[in-house]
Write a protein that holds these residues in place. Structure first.
Motif, mmCIF file in Angstrom:
data_model
loop_
_atom_site.group_PDB
_atom_site.id
_atom_site.type_symbol
_atom_site.label_atom_id
_atom_site.label_comp_id
_atom_site.label_asym_id
_atom_site.label_seq_id
_atom_site.Cartn_x
_atom_site.Cartn_y
_atom_site.Cartn_z
ATOM 1 N N UNK A 44 0.876 -1.168 0.000
ATOM 2 C CA UNK A 44 0.000 0.000 0.000
ATOM 3 C C UNK A 44 0.913 1.217 0.000
ATOM 4 N N UNK A 45 0.407 2.311 -0.540
ATOM 5 C CA UNK A 45 1.211 3.527 -0.642
ATOM 6 C C UNK A 45 1.341 4.188 0.725
ATOM 7 N N UNK A 46 0.212 4.236 1.452
ATOM 8 C CA UNK A 46 0.192 4.986 2.701
ATOM 9 C C UNK A 46 0.572 4.151 3.904
ATOM 10 N N UNK A 47 0.589 2.821 3.739
ATOM 11 C CA UNK A 47 1.019 1.937 4.824
ATOM 12 C C UNK A 47 0.244 2.178 6.108
ATOM 13 N N UNK A 48 0.989 2.280 7.211
ATOM 14 C CA UNK A 48 0.392 2.423 8.536
ATOM 15 C C UNK A 48 -0.470 3.672 8.705
ATOM 16 N N UNK A 49 -0.320 4.625 7.790
ATOM 17 C CA UNK A 49 -1.147 5.833 7.880
ATOM 18 C C UNK A 49 -2.639 5.503 7.851
ATOM 19 N N UNK A 50 -2.968 4.397 7.180
ATOM 20 C CA UNK A 50 -4.373 4.001 7.097
ATOM 21 C C UNK A 50 -4.981 3.832 8.482
ATOM 22 N N UNK A 51 -4.144 3.415 9.421
ATOM 23 C CA UNK A 51 -4.634 3.166 10.771
ATOM 24 C C UNK A 51 -5.211 4.445 11.381
ATOM 25 N N UNK A 52 -4.610 5.599 11.047
ATOM 26 C CA UNK A 52 -5.132 6.839 11.624
ATOM 27 C C UNK A 52 -6.091 7.548 10.670
ATOM 28 N N UNK A 53 -5.915 7.289 9.363
ATOM 29 C CA UNK A 53 -6.780 7.970 8.403
ATOM 30 C C UNK A 53 -8.242 7.579 8.568
ATOM 31 N N UNK A 54 -8.477 6.278 8.820
ATOM 32 C CA UNK A 54 -9.865 5.818 8.913
ATOM 33 C C UNK A 54 -10.659 6.553 9.989
ATOM 34 N N UNK A 55 -10.200 6.514 11.263
ATOM 35 C CA UNK A 55 -10.986 7.250 12.270
ATOM 36 C C UNK A 55 -10.941 8.766 12.050
ATOM 37 N N UNK A 56 -9.835 9.264 11.483
ATOM 38 C CA UNK A 56 -9.726 10.712 11.274
ATOM 39 C C UNK A 56 -10.768 11.196 10.272
ATOM 40 N N UNK A 57 -10.870 10.488 9.155
ATOM 41 C CA UNK A 57 -11.840 10.896 8.136
ATOM 42 C C UNK A 57 -13.264 10.716 8.659
ATOM 43 N N UNK A 58 -13.490 9.611 9.364
ATOM 44 C CA UNK A 58 -14.813 9.384 9.950
ATOM 45 C C UNK A 58 -15.145 10.525 10.911
ATOM 46 N N UNK A 59 -14.130 10.940 11.695
ATOM 47 C CA UNK A 59 -14.349 12.028 12.654
ATOM 48 C C UNK A 59 -14.749 13.314 11.925
ATOM 49 N N UNK A 60 -14.053 13.637 10.821
ATOM 50 C CA UNK A 60 -14.358 14.852 10.073
ATOM 51 C C UNK A 60 -15.780 14.801 9.514
ATOM 52 N N UNK A 61 -16.153 13.654 8.965
ATOM 53 C CA UNK A 61 -17.490 13.531 8.376
ATOM 54 C C UNK A 61 -18.560 13.635 9.461
ATOM 55 N N UNK A 62 -18.314 12.904 10.560
ATOM 56 C CA UNK A 62 -19.303 12.909 11.640
ATOM 57 C C UNK A 62 -19.455 14.305 12.233
ATOM 58 N N UNK A 63 -18.313 15.003 12.382
ATOM 59 C CA UNK A 63 -18.375 16.355 12.930
ATOM 60 C C UNK A 63 -19.248 17.235 12.037
ATOM 61 N N UNK A 64 -19.019 17.089 10.723
ATOM 62 C CA UNK A 64 -19.782 17.911 9.794
ATOM 63 C C UNK A 64 -21.271 17.521 9.816
ATOM 64 N N UNK A 65 -21.558 16.250 9.685
ATOM 65 C CA UNK A 65 -22.947 15.805 9.554
ATOM 66 C C UNK A 65 -23.711 15.944 10.872
ATOM 67 N N UNK A 66 -23.145 15.364 11.939
ATOM 68 C CA UNK A 66 -23.937 15.306 13.170
ATOM 69 C C UNK A 66 -23.837 16.580 14.006
ATOM 70 N N UNK A 67 -22.604 17.142 14.054
ATOM 71 C CA UNK A 67 -22.435 18.324 14.878
ATOM 72 C C UNK A 67 -22.932 19.581 14.150
ATOM 73 N N UNK A 68 -22.433 19.837 12.969
ATOM 74 C CA UNK A 68 -22.785 21.050 12.250
ATOM 75 C C UNK A 68 -24.201 21.016 11.691
ATOM 76 N N UNK A 69 -24.532 19.933 10.999
ATOM 77 C CA UNK A 69 -25.845 19.874 10.354
ATOM 78 C C UNK A 69 -26.954 19.502 11.314
ATOM 79 N N UNK A 70 -26.748 18.420 12.094
ATOM 80 C CA UNK A 70 -27.831 17.927 12.940
ATOM 81 C C UNK A 70 -27.807 18.550 14.337
ATOM 82 N N UNK A 71 -26.740 19.268 14.673
ATOM 83 C CA UNK A 71 -26.686 19.964 15.949
ATOM 84 C C UNK A 71 -26.473 19.070 17.156
ATOM 85 N N UNK A 72 -25.832 17.907 16.974
ATOM 86 C CA UNK A 72 -25.510 17.052 18.120
ATOM 87 C C UNK A 72 -24.368 17.711 18.884
ATOM 88 N N UNK A 73 -24.518 17.817 20.219
ATOM 89 C CA UNK A 73 -23.472 18.453 21.025
ATOM 90 C C UNK A 73 -22.672 17.386 21.766
#
Lengths: 273, 429
Positions: A44-73
């Protein structure tokens, strides 16, 4: 002739766990974990980076969708920190569960051609992911620095909750992997279970969104306690020890049950896999 | 002294039913379980019959002991239960009845390269495979150089094994296994892979291993290897112990039982349906039959130097006295190494013949080296090639102790009777 003696005979019903043998073969468990780690990010090109990318990207999406859009605090800390502290153990758990439940079938050749404690196969799959977990913990500390969020003495509790995550993933992993030998349905059920689990666990929302009388029920999901515990020990969030206690108990019970179920089913693996 | 391995009334039953059900999904499983009582109630005789048919005994009441330091060969046809026996002794599967008593550290080698991962390098696979076969890390480290040298892969140690040639792969895998150091070693037909030279090397290593006082259980179809490596032999037939004795006796018993098989027709080839032929006159060649000494049919192969008697059935459409049969033996490279032709026979019967004929080619001792040989068969009438079939059959020559020295011949294309003796040197005093 050594003093070693062994009798091979038909086994029926429940079997005790052979701790002595597990101790004898302990190096192999380390080797299997090492193999899984080596292989996972080969080519793989990114190697071990995948280990942190997965939760990081999920965190960014969730922050946008649930926190910003849906107003979850969150329950105190900035929402991205809050979400990441939940996503890190959840990603570990869900990856560990899908890898370990598929592990026996993926290692058919080992099961049918060589003997060693079979339980190492699902356990090794879970154990190998601890390294990924360590990486994402590192990223969490970076995020905490970024948000100037202080770390408290509660961090001493972290190993307990890591252990609980390992126990529940391995417990379920052992049960599902041995079921998978006979019923390949497991392969289809697990992703679905994981998807449901994300919503049944307070990963993207704080537990106080749930009425108090239902919180105990949520505790029966071992990952509820793990997620609460991670936030408690890393971010200093308040948490109910009753709910966490129930979860810890459940994860321990799951592990014991997993060991026993696996022991009972393992003698037929080579014949039906 | 108590035997190191006691096999007591060992039986293994496989439920074919389970094998058939194994791909059923959960819904089908529930349905089968839930409807079981209903089906039982309907309980016709037929249903019960079917259940009986679905089970079969891969092993039935097999008992024998293995003394410490003994090397035991297990022989039998495919499906005789050899692999099942090894799997039970290696603890991969449970017996249905009976028990095995093991008094020593055991390692089994049922396959070359179990657990090898294509993405890992040679070096990494040595460690992983060693650990899977039961070696300690310290043990692997101490034998690492020896393993690499044996496998002849020094240059490719840090290359992923997926880039290895199959020969290198097998050599590496066997090298790891050959350096196991258990008290009891269980080996399935693993020498059937790899090139001939490496097979020899493995056999040599096995020899070393067995001389080292280790107890070995060895399954092979290579009778010469069994005779050379093993002290004792066990023959399995249809899951039962058919014979037990010295390895020579066991091989003899096995080969006899093979040729005694009346139901087998593998030695008879019907040629009337062969379409791939060159027929100037017509499809006249009808049938080929293969026999060895005392007219026993050839079924699984011929040992070096054994008799080969080929019966050729054919038709002569018109009365003629000028007809000949030719048989050409080609090796795997397609080279003709021997031609048998009836015109070379000085004492052949003369006279006109017509209709169905049988011509017998009798080779008292076929001295080819072990391997596969393809046959070309043709019929000449007058100067015409009346009928010809390429690759009509395969003859397998298997190893044997041709020279009677306990050593399997190696290298070359064929064996010949020859002698060596020492003469007084001319300038000796």
């Amino acid at each position: 002739m050594s003093s070693f003696e062994l009798t091979i005979r038909p086994r029926k019903g429940w079997q005790p766990v052979d701790w002595k043998e597990i101790f004898l073969y302990r190096e192999l468990l380390a080797f299997l974990m090492w193999r899984d780690i080596k292989i996972r990010y080969r080519q793989t090109l990114l190697g071990g980076l995948w280990a942190v990318l997965q939760p990081l990207i999920a965190m960014l999406i969730f922050t946008f969708v649930f926190n910003r859009l849906a107003g979850v605090k969150s329950d105190g800390p900035p929402y991205p920190l809050f979400a990441f502290a939940g996503l890190a153990p959840w990603t570990f758990f869900s990856t560990a569960l899908s890898q370990s439940s598929n592990s026996l079938v993926a290692n058919q050749q080992l099961v049918s051609k060589v003997y060693f404690p079979r339980v190492f196969i699902p356990l090794g799959a879970v154990g190998a992911l601890l390294l990924d977990m360590a990486f994402s913990m590192g990223l969490l500390f970076v995020l905490m620095l970024h948000y100037h969020w202080p770390i408290s003495m509660h961090v001493l509790w972290l190993p307990v909750f890591v252990l609980a995550a390992v126990l529940s993933a391995s417990g379920l992993g052992m049960i599902l992997s041995s079921l998978n030998v006979s019923f390949r349905d497991v392969k289809y059920a697990v992703p679905f279970l994981i998807q449901m689990g994300l919503f049944l666990t307070p990963v993207i929302y704080p537990i106080h969104y749930i009425p108090e009388r239902w919180q105990m029920l949520m505790g029966l999901n071992p990952m509820t306690g793990v997620v609460l515990g991670f936030r408690y020990s890393l971010l200093g969030s308040t948490a109910s020890w009753t709910v966490m206690g129930v979860s810890l108990g459940v994860s321990f019970a799951l592990f014991v049950l997993g060991l026993l179920v696996f022991r009972r089913m393992e003698r037929r693996f080579a014949d039906i896999i | 002294m108590r035997p190191i391995l006691e096999i007591k009334h060992l039986s293994k039953e496989y439920r074919l039913g389970r094998a058939f059900h194994r791909t059923e999904n959960f819904r089908e499983f529930l349905k089968r379980k839930l409807t079981a009582p209903v089906r039982a109630l309907r309980g016709s005789q037929a249903a019960e019959e079917r259940i009986k048919e679905e089970r079969f005994w891969a092993l039935r009441d097999v008992s024998f002991d293995v003394a410490e330091g003994d090397v035991v060969g297990i022989i039998g046809r495919n499906g005789a239960g050899k692999s099942t026996l090894l799997k039970i002794i290696s603890r991969i599967t449970d017996p249905t009845e009976g028990a095995v008593l093991v008094r020593g550290r055991m390692a089994s080698l049922l396959e070359v390269g179990t657990g090898f991962h294509p993405e890992l390098t040679g070096r990494e696979n040595i460690f992983l495979n060693g650990a899977i076969l039961g070696m300690r890390k310290a043990e692997i480290v101490s034998k690492f150089d020896e393993i690499v040298t044996f496998a002849e892969v020094e240059k490719f140690l840090d290359t992923p094994v997926k880039h290895y040639s199959s020969g290198m792969y097998v050599r590496l895998a066997f090298a790891v296994a050959a350096h196991l150091n258990p008290e009891i070693l269980i080996v399935d037909e693993v020498l059937a892979v790899g090139d001939v030279a490496f097979q020899k090397k493995c056999l040599g290593k096995m020899n070393e291993v067995s001389r080292g006082g280790r107890t070995v259980l060895f399954v092979s179809h290579n009778m010469a290897a069994i005779e050379n490596l093993c002290k004792h032999g066990v023959v399995l037939e249809h899951g039962k112990l058919a014979f037990q004795g010295t390895s020579k006796e066991a091989v003899h018993h096995y080969l006899n039982s093979l040729s005694g098989a009346q139901d087998s027709t593998g030695h008879i080839l019907d040629l009337s349906d062969v379409s791939d032929r060159r027929s100037m006159v017509g499809p006249l060649l009808k049938r080929l039959e293969f026999y060895t000494d005392r007219d026993r049919p050839v079924i699984e192969g011929l040992q070096i130097g054994a008799r080969l008697k080929i019966r050729v059935h054919f038709d002569l459409p018109n009365p003629t006295s000028s007809f000949n049969i030719g048989l050409g033996f080609n090796n795997v490279f397609g080279q003709r190494i021997f031609t048998a032709h009836s015109q070379f026979e000085p004492n052949r019967a003369s006279g006109e013949r017509v209709g169905p004929q049988v011509f017998v080619c009798d080779i008292p001792s076929l001295t080819f080296m072990p391997g596969e040989y393809t046959l070309r068969l043709w019929l000449d009438i007058g100067n015409t090639e009346a009928d010809l079939i390429n690759d009509v059959a395969r003859v397998t020559v298997i190893e044997s102790d041709y020279y009677g020295t306990g050593k399997v011949p190696w290298n070359g294309t064929f064996v010949l009777k020859h002698h060596w003796y020492i003469e007084q040197a001319a300038d000796a005093k």
